[in-house]
Motif scaffolding. Structure first.
Motif: not given
Lengths: 158, 768
Positions: B243, B269-270, B758-761, B430-432, B286-290
């Motif tokens: 990613p 991280p990642g 940021q993504s919510p939780t 990937m574009w946000h 490693r991930t799109f979240g990171q």
């Protein structure tokens, strides 16, 4: 790196990843389960809608650290398994009415639709136009009318 | 090797030589000969360029030289396969193409596998997916290819069955001789193959014998879509393609002066890589979240963008200053004059699948994966950027999660290639969503001024001056030469005006008619959005026609019926008026609207009912943009010949959804050099709460017998009809679209630094 275990589409999985990585990315980028789709990352478009213990939720807005070992996560790939048939009635209704166009939002639409019907049934009533009006999943191809028809027809066979 | 199965020689247009190119029949010319309008519109409008040769003819003619370079392959398992040199992005061309092959090959649709061809530069202009032209330009070549294959199978069967081709019949993949013996396509596949290229003569099936084309079929990818098995670019598992996202500037096309904390971010991280590229700072992990975390953590010193400080107001001033003059002076004595001017805001053609691509660039070669409507120019531009010969770059075309014009360009593929080359590692870029709205391509802001003069129940002159922010056609006709031509300072306006002239026609007899375009301001990231100029030009015209009808004391439907030039246009208009019960009594605050549009070799009409009463406008749905609601739409489409009626209806339904959004809710607000909208709860595309519960889409019976375009054809007429209905329901003519654009902003804009949220939780709390 912390270890996380949960039940994914009927099978127990364990993955090493930091706690605050959102579950959507654990599913897609680490476990290779790509049914749930990215459309916004802020719990608005619902393209990643999946089920946790039978309820619809958005894995883009849930830390993997908040998932318990006993939690049953179901993605579109696991939906048939919850009814023991090759396709869930909602998926069959989607095919019967040729709902999908590009198809990118449809896994999320179907998972939300199943929960919406269950919600109405739990309240002892049929699904109504008002319920359908409140479905937030975005379809940029505009397949909304066929979605409404498919949900209404699938509701009778759920 | 003519086979006698077909009826005796009918119209000779069906005899083709394999690999010979059938010129596009100038059906447009034939239409002009239709019966003269019987109504009082005595002052005809002369045919306009697009009436004789439109954008579809341009693209089909350009594709002709290489249109024969397509082949249908029959396999030993009895299936057939075809690599379509077009992009499937939801418009249904893999289904309609499988149907064309099934018809000529006499093989069931579900045994025909249509894939998307890799970029093939030898196809030149024949690998561009645009202007709803796929079926128009491939209708003959694909059927010829299928017929050539079928001819080979028949010849091989004659040998195997010891019979003559004339005694053979083929049905659903089985060839049977007079004696009843039969052999399957699978069994013949190897024997029917040829070791050398031959030119063969084939006769295509007459339309009277069609059993597949013209009958509704479900999409060939329906099962894959509903099971999550349909593979989009970001679902591909390319080894080590991790990613990747880009930290983008706060203003449009801003530049990176320096990165203040690259090292710290590289240790997050990642995260595996952080590197500056031409459009921002790329992070890989490693991930799109990171990647989101890393993009948000980056501290960057940004340089100015290309439209620094620009706002809706400043761009509108530029547009007004660039409007071409109206030449017909107001003639108070001889005739009455009507003037109107409309403004159309910036809009986003962002699909649900954001810009994305995978790139694996090595020292001597590169491989790219993405949903690309112009893969050849993508391949060529990427080769130039990474300093490799064109032949060293392979571009794979994936199925797209929507396009609406966005995938005509290859912005993500170009970035991915740049990042992969600099890192020496494969990347899954990937574009946000926020990037897609704020830095992604938009439908340019534009204005449309109209003046007409009319007297004694007739319209004497009609002038429309359309002025737009420059529309980027830098993909050209799908390869680098026309692509570069369309980028040159003079070339871009020429390209825009060519597209405008070859798509805009005047459906009414309004006397001397001129429709002109001017474009200014090249600093924005723009591109064609579904139906390009037509939605705004048609919306302005149809609103103007309602005003004309009112001033001349006529009913909007009757007025159109009298002034329409073409009988096919009147047929779709009358159809929606009848089915939609035009003129029925409507409660105050609600109204009907009717509009017509002609393009893509076809005619479309929409009748819309809208509810603008306070109870509806103010209905409450949590964080939803409700407002006026379209309650009913009746839409009639004459596409000459609908290859797949159910597929055509789906495209009209999508166009109607777009039309509702364009008229009522969806636009971008420009301020201080950036767009305020940053996610789907800021950019209000149509949602379930805006959807008309009463929707009827009528596919008219075949007229020309040749397939017209579908993908974009639903937008203009529905958009215009919604605008007309809204005007009649509210009693006031809106002059800015969408009608809510100048309302107080319906959201709090996201900050520009960091560029993405940021993504919510709290997702578990919202489960139901």
């Amino acid at each position: 790196m912390p270890e996380h275990t949960f039940i994914l589409n009927g099978e127990q999985v364990t993955v090493d990843v930091e706690d605050d990585v959102r579950l959507l990315w654990v599913l897609r980028d680490i476990l290779g389960v790509t049914g749930p789709k990215y459309g916004c990352g802020v719990e608005v478009c619902k393209a990643c809608a999946s089920h946790i213990n039978g309820k619809v939720f958005n894995p883009c807005a849930v830390r993997v650290g908040d998932i318990k070992p006993t939690d049953r996560i179901t993605t579109i790939e696991g939906l048939p398994g919850t009814v023991g048939t090759p396709l869930h009635p909602m998926q069959q209704a989607w095919i019967d009415r040729d709902v999908a166009q590009c198809g990118y939002c449809q896994p999320g639409q179907i998972m939300t639709a199943v929960a919406k019907v269950r919600q109405a049934k739990a309240q002892g009533r049929k699904i109504t136009d008002a319920d359908l009006d409140e479905i937030r999943n975005i379809c940029r191809c505009g397949t909304y009318n066929r979605i409404r028809e498919a949900i209404a027809s699938a509701a009778e066979r759920m | 090797m003519a086979d006698q199965r077909r009826s005796p020689q009918g119209l000779d247009r069906r005899r083709f030589l394999g690999y010979v190119l059938a010129a596009p029949t100038l059906v447009a010319a034939a239409q002009l000969g239709g019966p003269a309008p019987e109504a009082s519109a005595a002052i005809p409008t002369l045919p306009q360029p697009a009436d004789l040769f439109d954008l579809n003819d341009l693209l089909t003619t350009a594709a002709l030289p290489s249109s024969g370079l397509v082949a249908v392959q029959v396999h030993t398992d009895g299936t057939a396969s075809f690599a379509l040199p077009r992009a499937e992005v939801g418009q249904g061309v893999t289904t309609s193409t499988a149907m064309l092959i099934a018809e000529e090959l006499d093989l069931p649709v579900d045994r025909i596998k249509v894939t998307l061809a890799d970029s093939r530069p030898e196809l030149l202009f024949n690998q561009l997916t645009a202007a709803s032209n796929t079926t128009i330009s491939t209708y003959t070549p694909i059927r010829v290819a299928a017929a050539v294959a079928r001819g080979r199978l028949l010849a091989a069967a004659a040998i195997v069955l010891g019979d003559t081709v004339t005694n053979l019949t083929s049905r659903l993949g089985v060839i049977t001789g007079l004696g009843g013996k039969s052999v399957t396509y699978g069994e013949l596949a190897t024997r029917a193959a040829s070791t050398r290229v031959e030119q063969v003569s084939v006769t295509l099936k007459p339309r009277s014998e069609f059993t597949v084309i013209g009958t509704s079929h479900n999409r060939v990818d329906a099962l894959a879509a509903v099971t999550g098995r349909k593979v989009f670019a970001m679902d591909l598992k390319i080894p080590d393609a991790l990613p990747t996202m880009v930290c983008r500037p706060p203003t449009i096309n801003g530049t990176v002066r320096s990165v203040l904390n690259a090292e710290t971010v590289r240790r997050m991280p990642g995260i595996t890589d952080v590197i500056t590229i031409s459009t921002g700072v790329a992070v890989r992990g490693r991930t799109f979240g990171q990647c989101v975390d890393a993009v948000r953590a980056l501290r960057v010193d940004w340089g100015k963008g290309t439209v620094e400080g620009a706002s809706d107001a400043s761009v509108l001033r530029e547009l007004k200053a660039a409007q071409l003059p109206l030449v017909v002076p107001p003639l108070p004595l001889l005739a009455k004059t009507l003037d109107a001017e409309f403004t159309f805001a910036f809009r986003s053609n962002s699909a649900l699948e954001t810009n994305c691509a995978i790139a694996d660039v090595r020292r001597d070669r590169a491989e790219i994966w993405g949903s690309l409507k112009s893969p050849i120019v993508a391949q060529q531009a990427i080769a130039a950027k990474i300093g490799l010969p064109q032949s060293a770059v392979r571009v794979h075309v994936t199925e797209g999660g929507g396009s609406f014009g966005r995938k005509l360009f290859f912005d993500a593929a170009l970035e991915a290639a740049e990042i992969s080359r600099k890192l020496g590692k494969p990347v899954k870029l990937m574009w946000h969503r926020t990037d897609d709205f704020r830095q992604g391509r938009t439908h340019p802001m534009c204005t449309s001024r109209i003046r007409a003069t009319y007297a004694a129940g007739n319209v004497l002159t009609f002038e429309q001056r359309h002025t737009s922010v420059s529309t980027d056609f830098g993909h050209g006709l799908g390869e680098i030469i026309t692509g570069l031509a369309a980028k040159l300072p003079v070339g871009d306006l020429t390209f825009s005006e060519t597209v405008f002239t070859l798509t805009q026609t005047m459906p009414y007899n309004f006397g001397v008619t001129t429709q002109l375009l001017n474009e200014v301001e090249r600093g924005f990231n723009t591109g064609s959005m579904r139906n390009i100029y037509s939605p705004d030009v048609c919306c302005a015209r149809e609103l103007f026609v309602d005003q004309l009808a009112k001033n001349m004391g006529k009913d909007p439907y009757r007025f159109r019926q009298e002034f329409l030039r073409d009988h096919r246009a009147r047929a779709v208009l009358v159809k929606v008026a009848k089915v939609g019960n035009w003129g029925r009594a409507m409660p105050a605050g609600t109204a009907q609207g009717i509009a017509i549009h002609t393009e893509y070799k076809g005619f479309a009409a929409a009748l819309v009912e809208i509810d603008c009463r306070p109870a509806t406008v103010n209905r409450r749905i949590p964080s939803a943009r409700t407002g006026p609601r379209v309650t009913k739409v009746v839409f009639a489409v004459d596409a000459g010949l609908a290859v797949n009626p159910r597929g055509l209806q789906a495209q009209m339904m999508g166009g109607i959804s777009d039309g509702i959004a364009l008229a009522l809710t969806s636009s971008l607000h420009l301020k201080d050099g950036y767009f305020l909208e940053g996610s789907w709860d800021n950019y209000f595309y149509t949602r379930q709460w805006n959807v008309p519960k009463d929707l009827e889409i009528i596919v008219m019976p075949p007229t020309t017998g040749q397939p017209g375009g579908a993908g974009e054809f639903g937008v203009a007429a529905s958009y215009a009809a919604v605008a007309c209905a809204y005007t009649r329901a509210t009693g006031s003519l809106p002059t800015t679209f969408p009608v809510n654009h100048d309302d107080p902003l319906g959201f709090d804009p996201l900050p520009t630094v960091p560029p993405i949220p940021q993504s919510p939780t709290n997702g578990l709390g919202n489960a139901f």
